[in-house]
Design a protein around this motif. Structure first.
Motif, PDB file in Angstrom:
ATOM      1  N   THR A 159       0.961  -1.188   0.024  1.00 28.00           N
ATOM      2  CA  THR A 159      -0.028   0.011  -0.372  1.00 28.00           C
ATOM      3  C   THR A 159       0.740   1.728   0.259  1.00 28.00           C
ATOM      4  OG1 THR A 159      -1.997  -1.293   1.090  1.00 28.00           O
ATOM      5  CG2 THR A 159      -1.971   0.848   0.933  1.00 28.00           C
ATOM      6  N   CYS A 160       0.210   2.116  -1.061  1.00 28.57           N
ATOM      7  CA  CYS A 160       0.856   3.512  -1.601  1.00 28.57           C
ATOM      8  C   CYS A 160       0.585   4.772  -0.925  1.00 28.57           C
ATOM      9  CB  CYS A 160       1.419   3.122  -2.652  1.00 28.57           C
ATOM     10  SG  CYS A 160       2.542   5.093  -3.198  1.00 28.57           S
ATOM     11  N   THR A 161       0.736   5.648  -0.104  1.00 24.31           N
ATOM     12  CA  THR A 161       0.077   6.305   0.131  1.00 24.31           C
ATOM     13  C   THR A 161       1.054   7.987   0.197  1.00 24.31           C
ATOM     14  OG1 THR A 161      -0.847   5.478   2.260  1.00 24.31           O
ATOM     15  CG2 THR A 161      -1.362   8.277   2.443  1.00 24.31           C
ATOM     16  N   ALA A 162       0.026   8.795  -0.440  1.00 27.10           N
ATOM     17  CA  ALA A 162       0.665  10.224  -1.900  1.00 27.10           C
ATOM     18  C   ALA A 162      -0.127  11.035  -0.618  1.00 27.10           C
ATOM     19  CB  ALA A 162       0.624  10.313  -3.406  1.00 27.10           C
ATOM     20  N   SER A 163       0.759  11.845   0.162  1.00 29.61           N
ATOM     21  CA  SER A 163       0.255  12.951   1.132  1.00 29.61           C
ATOM     22  C   SER A 163       0.943  14.194   0.087  1.00 29.61           C
ATOM     23  CB  SER A 163       0.681  12.569   2.371  1.00 29.61           C
ATOM     24  OG  SER A 163       0.496  11.710   2.897  1.00 29.61           O
ATOM     25  N   ASN A 164      -0.063  14.892   0.369  1.00 27.20           N
ATOM     26  CA  ASN A 164       0.332  16.675   0.889  1.00 27.20           C
ATOM     27  C   ASN A 164      -0.365  17.241   1.814  1.00 27.20           C
ATOM     28  OD1 ASN A 164      -1.641  17.935  -0.446  1.00 27.20           O
ATOM     29  ND2 ASN A 164      -0.931  17.978  -2.763  1.00 27.20           N
ATOM     30  N   ARG A 165       0.495  19.430   1.262  1.00 29.78           N
ATOM     31  CA  ARG A 165      -0.657  19.501   2.768  1.00 29.78           C
ATOM     32  C   ARG A 165      -2.031  19.943   2.590  1.00 29.78           C
ATOM     33  NH1 ARG A 165       2.929  23.958   0.866  1.00 29.78           N
ATOM     34  NH2 ARG A 165       2.008  25.061  -0.746  1.00 29.78           N
ATOM     35  N   HIS A 166      -2.495  19.730   1.305  1.00 31.64           N
ATOM     36  CA  HIS A 166      -4.124  19.454   1.277  1.00 31.64           C
ATOM     37  C   HIS A 166      -4.993  18.348   1.280  1.00 31.64           C
ATOM     38  CE1 HIS A 166      -3.544  23.563   0.131  1.00 31.64           C
ATOM     39  NE2 HIS A 166      -2.813  22.723  -0.891  1.00 31.64           N
TER      40      HIS A 166
END
Length: 179
Positions: free
Chosen positions: A160-167
């Protein structure tokens, strides 16, 4: 004559997708100038965003990625006009997460494979993983992929890959089989 300065009309803006599209350029002049802003290269100025200086809160539709670009703002009164270009960047949370196994999710014991993760987002997302623990894992410098050499049964399972940014954050998964 009207004036459009950096203070009332900053030349760089960051908008968040889904919020009201409002350019809000304030001009000075006597009589108070009318300000309109239109996206450059937009046929028929379909994306006209502006407001009367007497009604600064007026906004148009919600921001989409298509709003990104350069706008020309024009302040006009009886004594003339002033023009200023404004660059708009649109930010949004991670979207379109893809997780792929190369060459295949069906792996022969002893062979190698790579699990790639990708997503759209502004600012660019960072990536984190949850996967079966094993000593033969190697992450790419940007953490977008993990490579397995000499696959064993310890490497089978859910990646499982989680992509994150401040939004926000968004995840995608793939199952790897090792036989």
């Amino acid at each position: 004559r009207p004036s459009l300065g950096e203070r009332g009309c900053p030349e760089r803006r960051r908008w968040l997708e889904g919020t009201p599209a409002e350019l809000g350029c304030a001009a000075t002049g006597n009589p108070p100038p009318r300000v309109t802003c239109a996206k450059l290269g937009d046929p028929g100025n379909a994306t006209e965003l502006g407001h009367d200086s007497r009604d600064p809160a007026r906004a148009t539709a919600n921001v989409t990625r298509a709003h990104a670009g350069t706008y020309q703002c024009r302040a006009t009164n009886a004594h003339g006009s002033a023009v200023r270009n404004v660059s708009v960047a649109v930010e949004y949370g991670p979207a379109g997460v893809t997780v792929r196994v190369l060459p295949s999710a069906n792996v022969t014991r002893g062979s190698g494979f790579t699990v790639d993760c990708g997503a759209e987002g502004v600012p660019a997302p960072t990536y984190t993983w949850v996967l079966p623990p094993a000593p033969n894992l190697r992450w790419a410098a940007d953490n977008r992929s993990v490579t397995v050499t000499g696959a064993t049964t310890a490497n089978r399972g859910l990646y499982t890959c989680t992509a994150s940014n401040r939004h926000g954050r968004r995840a995608g998964s793939v199952v790897v089989r090792v036989d």
